[in-house]
Design a protein around this motif. Structure first.
Motif, PDB file in Angstrom:
ATOM      1  N   LEU A   1       0.825  -1.207   0.000  1.00  0.00           N
ATOM      2  CA  LEU A   1       0.000   0.000   0.000  1.00  0.00           C
ATOM      3  C   LEU A   1       0.862   1.259   0.000  1.00  0.00           C
ATOM      4  O   LEU A   1       0.577   2.228  -0.713  1.00  0.00           O
ATOM      5  N   ILE A   2       1.929   1.235   0.782  1.00  0.00           N
ATOM      6  CA  ILE A   2       2.833   2.384   0.847  1.00  0.00           C
ATOM      7  C   ILE A   2       3.545   2.574  -0.484  1.00  0.00           C
ATOM      8  O   ILE A   2       3.697   3.701  -0.973  1.00  0.00           O
TER       9      ILE A   2
ATOM     10  N   CYS B   1      -0.386   4.982  -1.312  1.00  0.00           N
ATOM     11  CA  CYS B   1      -1.593   5.148  -0.495  1.00  0.00           C
ATOM     12  C   CYS B   1      -1.221   5.792   0.833  1.00  0.00           C
ATOM     13  O   CYS B   1      -0.328   5.313   1.532  1.00  0.00           O
ATOM     14  N   ALA B   2      -1.904   6.855   1.163  1.00  0.00           N
ATOM     15  CA  ALA B   2      -1.576   7.594   2.374  1.00  0.00           C
ATOM     16  C   ALA B   2      -2.176   6.914   3.605  1.00  0.00           C
ATOM     17  O   ALA B   2      -3.386   6.683   3.657  1.00  0.00           O
ATOM     18  N   PRO B   3      -1.333   6.564   4.613  1.00  0.00           N
ATOM     19  CA  PRO B   3      -1.860   5.958   5.838  1.00  0.00           C
ATOM     20  C   PRO B   3      -2.522   6.992   6.733  1.00  0.00           C
ATOM     21  O   PRO B   3      -2.180   8.177   6.709  1.00  0.00           O
TER      22      PRO B   3
ATOM     23  N   SER C   1      -6.102   3.039   8.677  1.00  0.00           N
ATOM     24  CA  SER C   1      -6.787   3.174   7.388  1.00  0.00           C
ATOM     25  C   SER C   1      -5.816   3.677   6.321  1.00  0.00           C
ATOM     26  O   SER C   1      -4.779   4.268   6.622  1.00  0.00           O
ATOM     27  N   TYR C   2      -6.181   3.446   5.045  1.00  0.00           N
ATOM     28  CA  TYR C   2      -5.390   3.909   3.907  1.00  0.00           C
ATOM     29  C   TYR C   2      -6.323   4.507   2.857  1.00  0.00           C
ATOM     30  O   TYR C   2      -7.437   4.023   2.667  1.00  0.00           O
ATOM     31  N   SER C   3      -5.836   5.544   2.190  1.00  0.00           N
ATOM     32  CA  SER C   3      -6.617   6.164   1.116  1.00  0.00           C
ATOM     33  C   SER C   3      -5.759   6.252  -0.140  1.00  0.00           C
ATOM     34  O   SER C   3      -4.538   6.357  -0.067  1.00  0.00           O
TER      35      SER C   3
ATOM     36  N   ASN D   1      -0.889  11.677  -6.465  1.00  0.00           N
ATOM     37  CA  ASN D   1       0.450  11.248  -6.093  1.00  0.00           C
ATOM     38  C   ASN D   1       0.886  10.035  -6.912  1.00  0.00           C
ATOM     39  O   ASN D   1       2.042   9.945  -7.346  1.00  0.00           O
ATOM     40  N   ILE D   2      -0.028   9.097  -7.158  1.00  0.00           N
ATOM     41  CA  ILE D   2       0.291   7.899  -7.944  1.00  0.00           C
ATOM     42  C   ILE D   2       0.664   8.286  -9.376  1.00  0.00           C
ATOM     43  O   ILE D   2       1.642   7.775  -9.938  1.00  0.00           O
TER      44      ILE D   2
END
Length: 246
Positions: free
Chosen positions: A26-27, A31-33, A41-43, A48-49
């Motif tokens: 995820l990182i 994905c921002a924690p 949670s992660y979004s 950014n991607i």
């Protein structure tokens, strides 16, 4: 995080993944924690991607065109938020200073970097000193330090200013330059495909049973060249989409 992990476990490939591996993935995806209540949670940060993909594409171009040392230098500058001096770049990337200077100049010449000249000797002096006295070609600067009431006199030759170079990557400008280069490359590939097909029209129109010997070799060469050029054009089209559509 629990919901994400449960979703991963539902797929066959995901059953072998640990929680830490999912978190690491995820990182890596950008994905921002965060924390919602007591839960991790992660979004998904699409902006950014996309920027990561754009950076990777450009770094790949730098690596192929200029080599590993230029790749390290460009990567450092693209991730830096401020101007860097040549010596600092050389020390950080472990590239010899003379080689660093050559690479930086080449990248700047090809419009991948921006350069600024800065006066080294007088930078910050005139703004921090309390006063100065002009004596011919010599200025006497009088300082008052905040830590002690000491008056210092500094003798500097006014004509001996040393300038040095600072480097940076300006992404907005660079994206436009990269996109322009990609359009030119796509045009060249398209023209090359058209040229190859035009040169071998006679072979293309021959029935398959007559493509033997030298004619068969010419047709096979055309087939391989066409596959190579058109696959390169498809990859380039994907790269153009990353810069042009987002």
């Amino acid at each position: 995080m629990d919901t994400i992990f449960e979703g991963v476990m539902k797929s066959e490939a995901g059953r072998s993944m640990t929680l830490e591996r999912v978190r690491s993935s995820l990182i890596q995806l950008g994905c921002a924690p965060g924390v919602r209540g007591a839960a991790e949670s992660y979004s998904v940060d699409l902006k950014n991607i996309i920027e990561l993909v754009q950076n990777d594409e450009l770094e790949s171009i730098i690596l192929k065109r200029y080599g590993k040392e230029a790749y390290r230098i460009f990567r450092l500058l693209s991730k830096s938020y401020h101007l860097l001096e040549t010596d600092k770049i050389s020390d950080t990337t472990f590239v010899e200073k003379k080689d660093t200077a050559k690479i930086l100049y080449q990248l700047w010449k090809d419009e991948y970097l921006q350069m600024e000249w800065v006066s080294k000797k007088f930078q910050g002096i005139e703004t921090c000193c309390s006063t100065h006295i002009q004596m011919g070609a010599i200025k006497i600067y009088v300082f008052k330090w905040s830590t002690a009431s000491v008056v210092m006199k500094l003798y500097l030759h006014a004509g001996r200013q040393t300038q040095f170079q600072l480097w940076k990557v300006t992404k907005d400008t660079l994206w436009g330059h990269a996109l322009n280069e990609m359009y030119h490359s796509a045009l060249n590939l398209s023209l090359r495909v058209a040229y190859e097909l035009e040169q071998e029209q006679e072979i293309i129109q021959l029935p398959r049973e007559k493509r033997v010997g030298a004619l068969g070799s010419r047709f096979e060469r055309l087939r391989k060249v066409r596959i190579l050029l058109e696959s390169s054009l498809m990859k380039l089209d994907d790269a153009i989409m990353v810069y042009n559509d987002f």
